[in-house]
Design a protein around this motif. Structure first.
Motif, PDB file in Angstrom:
ATOM      1  N   THR A   1       4.178  50.249  18.629  1.00  0.00           N
ATOM      2  CA  THR A   1       4.578  49.335  17.552  1.00  0.00           C
ATOM      3  C   THR A   1       3.541  49.246  16.431  1.00  0.00           C
ATOM      4  O   THR A   1       3.698  48.434  15.517  1.00  0.00           O
TER       5      THR A   1
ATOM      6  N   ARG B   1      10.097  40.079  32.030  1.00  0.00           N
ATOM      7  CA  ARG B   1      10.072  39.463  30.704  1.00  0.00           C
ATOM      8  C   ARG B   1      11.500  39.286  30.205  1.00  0.00           C
ATOM      9  O   ARG B   1      12.344  40.194  30.360  1.00  0.00           O
TER      10      ARG B   1
ATOM     11  N   GLN C   1       0.368  52.979  21.609  1.00  0.00           N
ATOM     12  CA  GLN C   1       0.640  51.784  20.793  1.00  0.00           C
ATOM     13  C   GLN C   1       1.893  52.008  19.951  1.00  0.00           C
ATOM     14  O   GLN C   1       1.814  52.223  18.737  1.00  0.00           O
TER      15      GLN C   1
ATOM     16  N   LEU D   1       8.324  46.488  30.450  1.00  0.00           N
ATOM     17  CA  LEU D   1       8.292  45.040  30.233  1.00  0.00           C
ATOM     18  C   LEU D   1       9.343  44.335  31.080  1.00  0.00           C
ATOM     19  O   LEU D   1       9.101  43.246  31.606  1.00  0.00           O
TER      20      LEU D   1
ATOM     21  N   ALA E   1      11.311  41.231  20.644  1.00  0.00           N
ATOM     22  CA  ALA E   1      10.296  40.823  19.670  1.00  0.00           C
ATOM     23  C   ALA E   1       9.038  41.672  19.796  1.00  0.00           C
ATOM     24  O   ALA E   1       8.461  42.104  18.790  1.00  0.00           O
ATOM     25  N   GLU E   2       8.595  41.934  21.021  1.00  0.00           N
ATOM     26  CA  GLU E   2       7.365  42.715  21.217  1.00  0.00           C
ATOM     27  C   GLU E   2       7.519  44.143  20.717  1.00  0.00           C
ATOM     28  O   GLU E   2       6.545  44.763  20.283  1.00  0.00           O
ATOM     29  N   LEU E   3       8.732  44.676  20.762  1.00  0.00           N
ATOM     30  CA  LEU E   3       8.957  46.042  20.309  1.00  0.00           C
ATOM     31  C   LEU E   3       9.299  46.118  18.825  1.00  0.00           C
ATOM     32  O   LEU E   3       9.628  47.190  18.313  1.00  0.00           O
ATOM     33  N   GLY E   4       9.232  44.983  18.129  1.00  0.00           N
ATOM     34  CA  GLY E   4       9.387  44.995  16.685  1.00  0.00           C
ATOM     35  C   GLY E   4      10.793  44.842  16.169  1.00  0.00           C
ATOM     36  O   GLY E   4      11.039  45.078  14.981  1.00  0.00           O
TER      37      GLY E   4
ATOM     38  N   GLU F   1      12.011  38.306  24.427  1.00  0.00           N
ATOM     39  CA  GLU F   1      10.594  38.632  24.279  1.00  0.00           C
ATOM     40  C   GLU F   1      10.386  40.144  24.161  1.00  0.00           C
ATOM     41  O   GLU F   1       9.534  40.612  23.392  1.00  0.00           O
ATOM     42  N   ILE F   2      11.149  40.918  24.935  1.00  0.00           N
ATOM     43  CA  ILE F   2      11.032  42.381  24.865  1.00  0.00           C
ATOM     44  C   ILE F   2      11.398  42.863  23.474  1.00  0.00           C
ATOM     45  O   ILE F   2      10.685  43.675  22.868  1.00  0.00           O
TER      46      ILE F   2
ATOM     47  N   ARG G   1       8.970  51.803  27.126  1.00  0.00           N
ATOM     48  CA  ARG G   1       8.123  50.606  27.109  1.00  0.00           C
ATOM     49  C   ARG G   1       8.949  49.372  27.475  1.00  0.00           C
ATOM     50  O   ARG G   1       8.465  48.485  28.195  1.00  0.00           O
TER      51      ARG G   1
END
Length: 283
Positions: free
Chosen positions: A196, A247, A194, A242, A254-257, A251-252, A238
Protein backbone atom coordinates in the motif's frame (compact mmCIF):
# COMPACT_ATOMS: atom_id res chain seq x y z
CA UNK A 1 10.43 -0.42 11.91
CA UNK A 2 10.91 -3.78 10.20
CA UNK A 3 12.15 -6.69 12.29
CA UNK A 4 15.49 -8.20 11.41
CA UNK A 5 15.16 -11.36 9.35
CA UNK A 6 16.85 -14.54 10.55
CA UNK A 7 18.00 -17.14 8.04
CA UNK A 8 17.95 -20.91 8.38
CA UNK A 9 18.95 -23.81 6.20
CA UNK A 10 16.39 -26.21 4.75
CA UNK A 11 15.52 -27.52 8.25
CA UNK A 12 16.92 -31.05 7.85
CA UNK A 13 14.59 -32.57 5.24
CA UNK A 14 16.98 -35.53 4.90
CA UNK A 15 15.90 -36.72 8.35
CA UNK A 16 12.33 -37.16 7.07
CA UNK A 17 12.93 -38.72 3.65
CA UNK A 18 9.93 -40.82 2.54
CA UNK A 19 10.67 -44.43 1.57
CA UNK A 20 8.82 -47.39 0.09
CA UNK A 21 8.13 -48.58 3.65
CA UNK A 22 7.12 -45.10 4.87
CA UNK A 23 5.84 -43.18 1.80
CA UNK A 24 4.42 -40.33 3.88
CA UNK A 25 6.50 -38.42 6.44
CA UNK A 26 5.61 -35.40 8.56
CA UNK A 27 7.82 -32.69 10.03
CA UNK A 28 6.95 -30.08 12.67
CA UNK A 29 8.81 -26.80 13.21
CA UNK A 30 7.85 -23.71 15.21
CA UNK A 31 9.37 -20.66 13.51
CA UNK A 32 9.47 -17.03 14.62
CA UNK A 33 8.18 -14.16 12.49
CA UNK A 34 10.66 -13.02 9.81
CA UNK A 35 12.52 -16.35 9.86
CA UNK A 36 13.62 -17.39 6.40
CA UNK A 37 14.34 -20.90 5.09
CA UNK A 38 16.90 -20.63 2.30
CA UNK A 39 16.12 -21.91 -1.23
CA UNK A 40 16.43 -25.69 -1.48
CA UNK A 41 14.87 -28.69 -3.21
CA UNK A 42 14.53 -32.42 -2.59
CA UNK A 43 13.62 -35.48 -4.68
CA UNK A 44 10.15 -35.90 -3.20
CA UNK A 45 6.98 -33.84 -3.24
CA UNK A 46 5.98 -31.59 -0.34
CA UNK A 47 2.87 -30.05 1.16
CA UNK A 48 3.62 -26.97 3.27
CA UNK A 49 1.00 -25.96 5.82
CA UNK A 50 0.92 -23.70 8.86
CA UNK A 51 -1.29 -24.91 11.71
CA UNK A 52 -0.98 -21.40 13.18
CA UNK A 53 0.53 -18.21 11.77
CA UNK A 54 1.20 -17.32 8.13
CA UNK A 55 3.94 -18.45 5.72
CA UNK A 56 5.15 -17.08 2.42
CA UNK A 57 6.50 -19.77 0.11
CA UNK A 58 8.34 -18.77 -3.07
CA UNK A 59 8.88 -21.25 -5.90
CA UNK A 60 8.58 -21.56 -9.69
CA UNK A 61 8.61 -17.79 -10.31
CA UNK A 62 5.68 -17.33 -7.94
CA UNK A 63 5.05 -16.56 -4.28
CA UNK A 64 2.18 -17.83 -2.13
CA UNK A 65 0.87 -16.58 1.23
CA UNK A 66 -0.34 -19.49 3.35
CA UNK A 67 -2.71 -19.04 6.32
CA UNK A 68 -3.96 -22.08 8.27
CA UNK A 69 -6.89 -22.61 5.87
CA UNK A 70 -4.58 -23.18 2.89
CA UNK A 71 -1.53 -25.28 1.98
CA UNK A 72 0.96 -25.13 -0.88
CA UNK A 73 1.83 -28.14 -3.02
CA UNK A 74 5.49 -28.24 -4.13
CA UNK A 75 6.46 -30.95 -6.67
CA UNK A 76 9.64 -32.96 -6.34
CA UNK A 77 12.80 -31.24 -7.51
CA UNK A 78 11.33 -27.71 -7.40
CA UNK A 79 13.49 -25.18 -5.57
CA UNK A 80 11.55 -23.25 -2.93
CA UNK A 81 12.10 -20.91 0.01
CA UNK A 82 9.93 -20.01 2.99
CA UNK A 83 9.53 -16.73 4.89
CA UNK A 84 7.51 -16.67 8.10
CA UNK A 85 5.14 -13.68 8.02
CA UNK A 86 3.95 -14.22 11.58
CA UNK A 87 5.10 -16.84 14.10
CA UNK A 88 4.05 -20.17 12.62
CA UNK A 89 3.68 -23.79 13.57
CA UNK A 90 4.96 -25.19 10.29
CA UNK A 91 3.78 -28.67 9.35
CA UNK A 92 5.47 -30.19 6.31
CA UNK A 93 4.42 -33.39 4.58
CA UNK A 94 6.87 -35.26 2.39
CA UNK A 95 5.31 -37.69 -0.10
CA UNK A 96 7.03 -40.45 -2.01
CA UNK A 97 6.37 -40.11 -5.75
CA UNK A 98 4.09 -43.15 -6.08
CA UNK A 99 1.75 -42.04 -3.30
CA UNK A 100 0.31 -38.96 -4.95
CA UNK A 101 0.50 -40.55 -8.41
CA UNK A 102 -1.92 -43.24 -7.25
CA UNK A 103 -4.18 -40.51 -5.92
CA UNK A 104 -3.94 -38.65 -9.24
CA UNK A 105 -4.94 -41.78 -11.19
CA UNK A 106 -7.89 -42.27 -8.85
CA UNK A 107 -8.95 -38.65 -9.36
CA UNK A 108 -8.76 -39.03 -13.15
CA UNK A 109 -11.40 -41.74 -12.93
CA UNK A 110 -13.80 -39.39 -11.14
CA UNK A 111 -14.67 -36.28 -13.20
CA UNK A 112 -16.41 -34.68 -10.20
CA UNK A 113 -13.15 -34.27 -8.33
CA UNK A 114 -11.10 -31.04 -8.82
CA UNK A 115 -8.40 -31.38 -11.47
CA UNK A 116 -4.81 -30.94 -10.30
CA UNK A 117 -1.61 -30.58 -12.24
CA UNK A 118 0.78 -32.14 -9.74
CA UNK A 119 3.78 -31.01 -11.82
CA UNK A 120 3.40 -27.39 -10.65
CA UNK A 121 2.99 -25.52 -7.37
CA UNK A 122 -0.54 -24.62 -6.34
CA UNK A 123 -2.53 -23.47 -3.34
CA UNK A 124 -5.06 -25.94 -1.92
CA UNK A 125 -7.85 -25.59 0.62
CA UNK A 126 -7.30 -27.53 3.84
CA UNK A 127 -10.40 -29.43 4.92
CA UNK A 128 -11.08 -30.38 8.53
CA UNK A 129 -10.22 -34.00 7.70
CA UNK A 130 -6.96 -33.10 5.92
CA UNK A 131 -5.98 -30.94 8.90
CA UNK A 132 -6.75 -33.74 11.37
CA UNK A 133 -4.77 -36.30 9.37
CA UNK A 134 -1.73 -34.01 9.15
CA UNK A 135 -1.82 -33.40 12.90
CA UNK A 136 -2.20 -37.13 13.63
CA UNK A 137 1.07 -38.10 11.91
CA UNK A 138 4.24 -38.64 13.93
CA UNK A 139 6.88 -35.99 13.26
CA UNK A 140 9.84 -37.83 14.80
CA UNK A 141 12.97 -37.62 12.60
CA UNK A 142 15.19 -40.49 11.52
CA UNK A 143 17.72 -41.22 14.21
CA UNK A 144 15.28 -40.55 17.04
CA UNK A 145 13.59 -43.38 18.93
CA UNK A 146 12.34 -45.93 16.40
CA UNK A 147 8.58 -45.82 15.87
CA UNK A 148 6.67 -48.67 17.47
CA UNK A 149 4.83 -51.25 15.31
CA UNK A 150 1.56 -49.59 16.33
CA UNK A 151 2.82 -46.16 15.20
CA UNK A 152 4.00 -47.56 11.87
CA UNK A 153 0.65 -49.27 11.33
CA UNK A 154 -1.17 -46.00 12.09
CA UNK A 155 1.04 -44.16 9.59
CA UNK A 156 0.44 -46.89 6.99
CA UNK A 157 -3.35 -46.50 7.37
CA UNK A 158 -3.28 -42.69 7.31
CA UNK A 159 -1.11 -42.41 4.15
CA UNK A 160 -3.65 -43.51 1.49
CA UNK A 161 -6.52 -41.65 3.18
CA UNK A 162 -4.48 -38.45 3.35
CA UNK A 163 -3.43 -38.82 -0.31
CA UNK A 164 -7.09 -39.27 -1.26
CA UNK A 165 -8.14 -36.21 0.74
CA UNK A 166 -5.30 -34.23 -0.81
CA UNK A 167 -6.44 -34.92 -4.36
CA UNK A 168 -9.98 -33.87 -3.37
CA UNK A 169 -8.74 -30.51 -2.01
CA UNK A 170 -10.11 -27.63 -4.12
CA UNK A 171 -7.40 -25.47 -5.70
CA UNK A 172 -7.43 -21.76 -4.84
CA UNK A 173 -6.65 -19.14 -7.45
CA UNK A 174 -4.16 -17.43 -5.23
CA UNK A 175 -0.54 -16.84 -6.04
CA UNK A 176 1.63 -13.95 -7.18
CA UNK A 177 3.85 -14.40 -10.24
CA UNK A 178 7.45 -13.19 -10.01
CA UNK A 179 9.65 -12.09 -12.96
CA UNK A 180 13.20 -13.07 -13.92
CA UNK A 181 14.29 -9.52 -14.85
CA UNK A 182 16.31 -8.22 -11.89
CA UNK A 183 14.96 -4.65 -12.06
CA UNK A 184 11.36 -5.81 -12.15
CA UNK A 185 11.99 -8.47 -9.50
CA UNK A 186 13.29 -5.82 -7.08
CA UNK A 187 10.19 -3.68 -7.63
CA UNK A 188 7.86 -6.68 -7.21
CA UNK A 189 9.51 -7.71 -3.95
CA UNK A 190 9.18 -4.15 -2.65
CA UNK A 191 5.45 -4.24 -3.45
CA UNK A 192 5.12 -7.59 -1.66
CA UNK A 193 6.73 -6.10 1.44
CA UNK A 194 4.64 -2.89 1.46
CA UNK A 195 1.79 -3.20 -1.07
CA UNK A 196 0.00 0.00 0.00
CA UNK A 197 3.01 2.36 -0.10
CA UNK A 198 1.96 3.47 -3.60
CA UNK A 199 -1.30 2.81 -5.41
CA UNK A 200 0.03 3.38 -8.94
CA UNK A 201 2.99 2.25 -11.01
CA UNK A 202 4.10 5.88 -11.33
CA UNK A 203 4.75 6.02 -7.59
CA UNK A 204 6.77 2.82 -7.57
CA UNK A 205 8.97 3.71 -10.55
CA UNK A 206 9.92 6.99 -8.86
CA UNK A 207 11.38 4.93 -6.02
CA UNK A 208 13.66 2.98 -8.35
CA UNK A 209 14.38 5.75 -10.87
CA UNK A 210 13.01 3.84 -13.85
CA UNK A 211 10.76 4.78 -16.75
CA UNK A 212 7.08 4.00 -16.21
CA UNK A 213 6.76 2.96 -19.86
CA UNK A 214 9.73 0.57 -19.55
CA UNK A 215 8.41 -1.05 -16.37
CA UNK A 216 4.90 -1.38 -17.80
CA UNK A 217 6.39 -3.14 -20.85
CA UNK A 218 8.37 -5.47 -18.59
CA UNK A 219 5.19 -6.44 -16.73
CA UNK A 220 3.54 -7.33 -20.03
CA UNK A 221 6.57 -9.18 -21.42
CA UNK A 222 7.63 -11.00 -18.25
CA UNK A 223 4.33 -11.65 -16.50
CA UNK A 224 1.71 -11.24 -19.22
CA UNK A 225 -0.30 -8.75 -17.18
CA UNK A 226 -0.51 -5.11 -16.19
CA UNK A 227 0.93 -3.73 -12.96
CA UNK A 228 -2.60 -3.02 -11.67
CA UNK A 229 -3.75 -6.61 -12.21
CA UNK A 230 -0.59 -8.00 -10.65
CA UNK A 231 -0.90 -5.73 -7.60
CA UNK A 232 -4.48 -6.91 -7.11
CA UNK A 233 -3.15 -10.44 -6.57
CA UNK A 234 -0.73 -9.07 -3.98
CA UNK A 235 -3.59 -7.31 -2.19
CA UNK A 236 -5.71 -10.48 -2.24
CA UNK A 237 -2.88 -12.45 -0.68
CA UNK A 238 -2.40 -9.79 1.99
CA UNK A 239 -6.15 -9.70 2.63
CA UNK A 240 -6.16 -13.44 3.24
CA UNK A 241 -3.39 -13.01 5.81
CA UNK A 242 -5.38 -10.30 7.61
CA UNK A 243 -8.54 -12.44 7.50
CA UNK A 244 -6.59 -15.28 9.15
CA UNK A 245 -6.04 -12.89 12.08
CA UNK A 246 -9.83 -12.51 12.30
CA UNK A 247 -9.76 -8.87 11.25
CA UNK A 248 -13.22 -7.57 10.17
CA UNK A 249 -13.73 -6.94 6.47
CA UNK A 250 -14.10 -3.18 6.99
CA UNK A 251 -10.64 -3.01 8.59
CA UNK A 252 -9.10 -5.16 5.84
CA UNK A 253 -10.54 -2.91 3.14
CA UNK A 254 -9.26 0.23 4.87
CA UNK A 255 -5.78 -1.20 5.50
CA UNK A 256 -5.45 -2.14 1.83
CA UNK A 257 -6.35 1.37 0.71
CA UNK A 258 -9.95 0.90 -0.45
CA UNK A 259 -12.38 3.76 0.12
CA UNK A 260 -15.10 1.40 1.35
CA UNK A 261 -15.78 -2.30 2.01
CA UNK A 262 -18.01 -2.35 -1.08
CA UNK A 263 -15.12 -1.19 -3.30
CA UNK A 264 -12.93 -3.95 -1.87
CA UNK A 265 -15.72 -6.50 -2.33
CA UNK A 266 -16.08 -5.49 -5.97
CA UNK A 267 -12.35 -6.07 -6.55
CA UNK A 268 -12.55 -9.55 -4.99
CA UNK A 269 -15.55 -10.45 -7.15
CA UNK A 270 -13.81 -9.26 -10.32
CA UNK A 271 -10.62 -11.15 -9.50
CA UNK A 272 -12.01 -14.40 -8.13
CA UNK A 273 -15.61 -14.60 -9.24
CA UNK A 274 -16.74 -14.93 -5.63
CA UNK A 275 -17.62 -12.51 -2.79
CA UNK A 276 -15.18 -11.95 0.10
CA UNK A 277 -17.50 -13.82 2.48
CA UNK A 278 -16.91 -17.01 0.50
CA UNK A 279 -13.23 -16.47 -0.23
CA UNK A 280 -12.31 -15.67 3.39
CA UNK A 281 -14.83 -18.01 5.03
CA UNK A 282 -12.25 -20.54 6.23
CA UNK A 283 -9.29 -18.16 6.65
Amino acid sequence: MRRQSTSAGPVTPHLFAPTAERPLRAKHSTMAADSHVEPHSHPWAQLAWSATGVLRLTAERGTYLVPPSRAVWVPSGVEHAITVVETAELRTLYLREGLHRRAARSAAANPREPAHDWRHCRVLEVSALLRALMLALSSAPDGAAAPSPAELERERLIAPLLADELRRAPPVRLGVALPEDKRLRALCEAVLDQPTRHATLAGWVRDIGASERTVARLFRDELGTSFGQWRQQVLLARALTLAARKRPMSEIAAELGYASPSAFSAMVRRSLGAPPSRFFASA
